[in-house]
Motif scaffolding. Sequence first.
Motif, PDB file in Angstrom:
ATOM      1  N   LYS A  20      -2.959 -11.306  17.597  1.00 59.77           N
ATOM      2  CA  LYS A  20      -3.295 -12.568  16.930  1.00 59.77           C
ATOM      3  C   LYS A  20      -4.810 -12.743  16.846  1.00 59.77           C
ATOM      4  O   LYS A  20      -5.363 -13.032  15.790  1.00 59.77           O
ATOM      5  N   GLU A  21      -5.478 -12.548  17.998  1.00 56.39           N
ATOM      6  CA  GLU A  21      -6.936 -12.719  18.065  1.00 56.39           C
ATOM      7  C   GLU A  21      -7.656 -11.855  17.044  1.00 56.39           C
ATOM      8  O   GLU A  21      -8.643 -12.247  16.458  1.00 56.39           O
ATOM      9  N   LYS A  22      -7.140 -10.624  16.830  1.00 52.10           N
ATOM     10  CA  LYS A  22      -7.857  -9.657  15.991  1.00 52.10           C
ATOM     11  C   LYS A  22      -7.304  -9.581  14.579  1.00 52.10           C
ATOM     12  O   LYS A  22      -7.726  -8.719  13.812  1.00 52.10           O
ATOM     13  N   GLY A  75       8.927   2.154   9.882  1.00 53.57           N
ATOM     14  CA  GLY A  75       9.404   2.784   8.658  1.00 53.57           C
ATOM     15  C   GLY A  75       9.178   4.275   8.609  1.00 53.57           C
ATOM     16  O   GLY A  75       8.753   4.902   9.582  1.00 53.57           O
ATOM     17  N   ASP A  76       9.479   4.857   7.424  1.00 52.84           N
ATOM     18  CA  ASP A  76       9.237   6.285   7.210  1.00 52.84           C
ATOM     19  C   ASP A  76       7.806   6.468   6.713  1.00 52.84           C
ATOM     20  O   ASP A  76       7.077   5.482   6.510  1.00 52.84           O
ATOM     21  N   SER A  77       7.390   7.702   6.472  1.00 51.09           N
ATOM     22  CA  SER A  77       5.974   7.898   6.131  1.00 51.09           C
ATOM     23  C   SER A  77       5.594   7.272   4.794  1.00 51.09           C
ATOM     24  O   SER A  77       4.479   6.782   4.648  1.00 51.09           O
ATOM     25  N   LEU A  78       6.512   7.252   3.831  1.00 50.62           N
ATOM     26  CA  LEU A  78       6.189   6.640   2.540  1.00 50.62           C
ATOM     27  C   LEU A  78       6.046   5.117   2.683  1.00 50.62           C
ATOM     28  O   LEU A  78       5.065   4.524   2.227  1.00 50.62           O
ATOM     29  N   GLU A  79       7.024   4.499   3.354  1.00 50.46           N
ATOM     30  CA  GLU A  79       6.960   3.035   3.533  1.00 50.46           C
ATOM     31  C   GLU A  79       5.679   2.640   4.262  1.00 50.46           C
ATOM     32  O   GLU A  79       5.007   1.675   3.873  1.00 50.46           O
ATOM     33  N   LEU A  80       5.319   3.393   5.295  1.00 52.30           N
ATOM     34  CA  LEU A  80       4.138   3.024   6.079  1.00 52.30           C
ATOM     35  C   LEU A  80       2.852   3.200   5.272  1.00 52.30           C
ATOM     36  O   LEU A  80       1.929   2.397   5.384  1.00 52.30           O
ATOM     37  N   ALA A  81       2.802   4.247   4.422  1.00 49.96           N
ATOM     38  CA  ALA A  81       1.611   4.430   3.577  1.00 49.96           C
ATOM     39  C   ALA A  81       1.495   3.254   2.611  1.00 49.96           C
ATOM     40  O   ALA A  81       0.405   2.685   2.436  1.00 49.96           O
ATOM     41  N   ARG A  82       2.616   2.863   2.016  1.00 54.73           N
ATOM     42  CA  ARG A  82       2.586   1.731   1.075  1.00 54.73           C
ATOM     43  C   ARG A  82       2.184   0.449   1.778  1.00 54.73           C
ATOM     44  O   ARG A  82       1.308  -0.283   1.313  1.00 54.73           O
ATOM     45  N   ILE A  83       2.822   0.180   2.916  1.00 58.22           N
ATOM     46  CA  ILE A  83       2.554  -1.067   3.643  1.00 58.22           C
ATOM     47  C   ILE A  83       1.088  -1.134   4.053  1.00 58.22           C
ATOM     48  O   ILE A  83       0.435  -2.165   3.902  1.00 58.22           O
ATOM     49  N   SER A  84       0.544  -0.009   4.544  1.00 61.77           N
ATOM     50  CA  SER A  84      -0.842  -0.052   5.032  1.00 61.77           C
ATOM     51  C   SER A  84      -1.796  -0.440   3.912  1.00 61.77           C
ATOM     52  O   SER A  84      -2.793  -1.103   4.153  1.00 61.77           O
ATOM     53  N   SER A  85      -1.484  -0.066   2.667  1.00 59.61           N
ATOM     54  CA  SER A  85      -2.419  -0.435   1.599  1.00 59.61           C
ATOM     55  C   SER A  85      -2.169  -1.856   1.087  1.00 59.61           C
ATOM     56  O   SER A  85      -3.030  -2.445   0.457  1.00 59.61           O
ATOM     57  N   ASP A  86      -1.001  -2.439   1.379  1.00 59.60           N
ATOM     58  CA  ASP A  86      -0.711  -3.804   0.903  1.00 59.60           C
ATOM     59  C   ASP A  86      -1.097  -4.902   1.888  1.00 59.60           C
ATOM     60  O   ASP A  86      -1.279  -6.053   1.500  1.00 59.60           O
ATOM     61  N   LEU A  87      -1.209  -4.567   3.166  1.00 60.09           N
ATOM     62  CA  LEU A  87      -1.422  -5.609   4.182  1.00 60.09           C
ATOM     63  C   LEU A  87      -2.780  -6.310   4.075  1.00 60.09           C
ATOM     64  O   LEU A  87      -3.761  -5.698   3.652  1.00 60.09           O
ATOM     65  N   ASN A  88      -2.809  -7.573   4.518  1.00 64.75           N
ATOM     66  CA  ASN A  88      -4.075  -8.310   4.505  1.00 64.75           C
ATOM     67  C   ASN A  88      -4.765  -8.346   5.869  1.00 64.75           C
ATOM     68  O   ASN A  88      -5.809  -8.978   6.013  1.00 64.75           O
ATOM     69  N   ASN A  89      -4.195  -7.679   6.840  1.00 62.61           N
ATOM     70  CA  ASN A  89      -4.799  -7.733   8.189  1.00 62.61           C
ATOM     71  C   ASN A  89      -6.146  -7.004   8.223  1.00 62.61           C
ATOM     72  O   ASN A  89      -6.386  -6.110   7.425  1.00 62.61           O
ATOM     73  N   ASP A  90      -7.002  -7.412   9.201  1.00 63.63           N
ATOM     74  CA  ASP A  90      -8.298  -6.725   9.340  1.00 63.63           C
ATOM     75  C   ASP A  90      -8.127  -5.401  10.082  1.00 63.63           C
ATOM     76  O   ASP A  90      -8.898  -4.468   9.891  1.00 63.63           O
ATOM     77  N   VAL A  91      -7.131  -5.375  10.974  1.00 66.60           N
ATOM     78  CA  VAL A  91      -6.940  -4.207  11.842  1.00 66.60           C
ATOM     79  C   VAL A  91      -5.487  -3.727  11.753  1.00 66.60           C
ATOM     80  O   VAL A  91      -4.567  -4.544  11.732  1.00 66.60           O
ATOM     81  N   ILE A  92      -5.322  -2.393  11.687  1.00 70.41           N
ATOM     82  CA  ILE A  92      -3.974  -1.823  11.767  1.00 70.41           C
ATOM     83  C   ILE A  92      -3.937  -0.885  12.964  1.00 70.41           C
ATOM     84  O   ILE A  92      -4.801  -0.004  13.090  1.00 70.41           O
TER      85      ILE A  92
END
Length: 305
Positions: free
Chosen positions: A15-17, A39-56
């Motif tokens: 939450k803090e970050k 998820g699988d590798s495709l879902e995770l690649a897609r999600i990582s580019s869609d997220l608004n978080n500062d840190v993954i």
Amino acid sequence: MDDKKLVDEILKLKKEKNASILAHNYQSEEIQLIADHLGDSLELARISSDLNNDVIVFCGVSFMAESAKVLSPEKVILHPVREARCPMADMINAKKVRELRKKYPKATFVAYINTNVETKMEIDVVCTSANAVDIVRKIPNDRIVFLPDKNLGRFVKDQVPEKDVVLYDGYCYVHDDLDKDQLLKLKEKYHDAITLTHPEANEEVSNLSDHLLGTGGMLKFVKNSKNKRFIIGTEEGMIQRLARENPNKEFFATQSRIICKDMKKITLNNVYNSLKNNRYEIKLSEEIIKKAEKPLEMMLKYSHD
Ligand code: 13P
Ligand code: SF4
């Protein structure tokens, strides 16, 4: 710290970050349960580019965290254990791709996402087990060089016989080692079960399976199937997820202890350390990102069309 305290601290730090935890289906159950996205590798690649978080925080092997950085260079991508690497990704490198380019100058080079970023810089299109067949079919070239997994490559070649697909001799030790005799015994015992196997499996086990599917495909298949029993030929983290999400169905691993040692290097303790101390941030130069982005974006484009 005990596990409950570790989980509380991880949630607090997240939450803090403004962080999000992404985890691959092969992660241990304790990591699967704290993940924001599993998820699988495709879902995770897609999600990582869609997220608004500062840190993954990427709980998976290194090529997955690298791909997330290439697709989202503005975010801080943390990979909790540097040594969690896919051995198959290390079976090919940029120099070998350049040599193959000389041998097959007219071919389109397709590489499995299980490759390091330096390899991705040299190829044309990335694929995952979920979209490899579809992508090879859609590429407007009849000559394809498929790297590095010979088993996934053979599956693609069988499904797209109209193209000339050149294979490489890379493999995943976890799936290439699956034992056909143990599978045969299980099939005899549970003759009503459907066998789902990852396309990284060796030829004999693949031939004995009803369907070859990536981890995301297995999940969908089981959810939509009326069948009650399934024999699963993939890493045990996936089997744990299937059992948890489908409590009325039964799952049998093709053999005991199908484990990817690298995926299992990530624990609650090092996810906590990762968030607390920014460990270990994936850093890539602009040049690397620019070159590796192209084949990854091509994959995302092909799998949307
Ligand atoms: P999936 O893309 O099916 O999740 O597989 C990734 C992997 O590493 C398989 O061994
Ligand atoms: Fe690599 Fe195999 Fe582990 Fe997947 S299961 S990350 S292909 S070693």
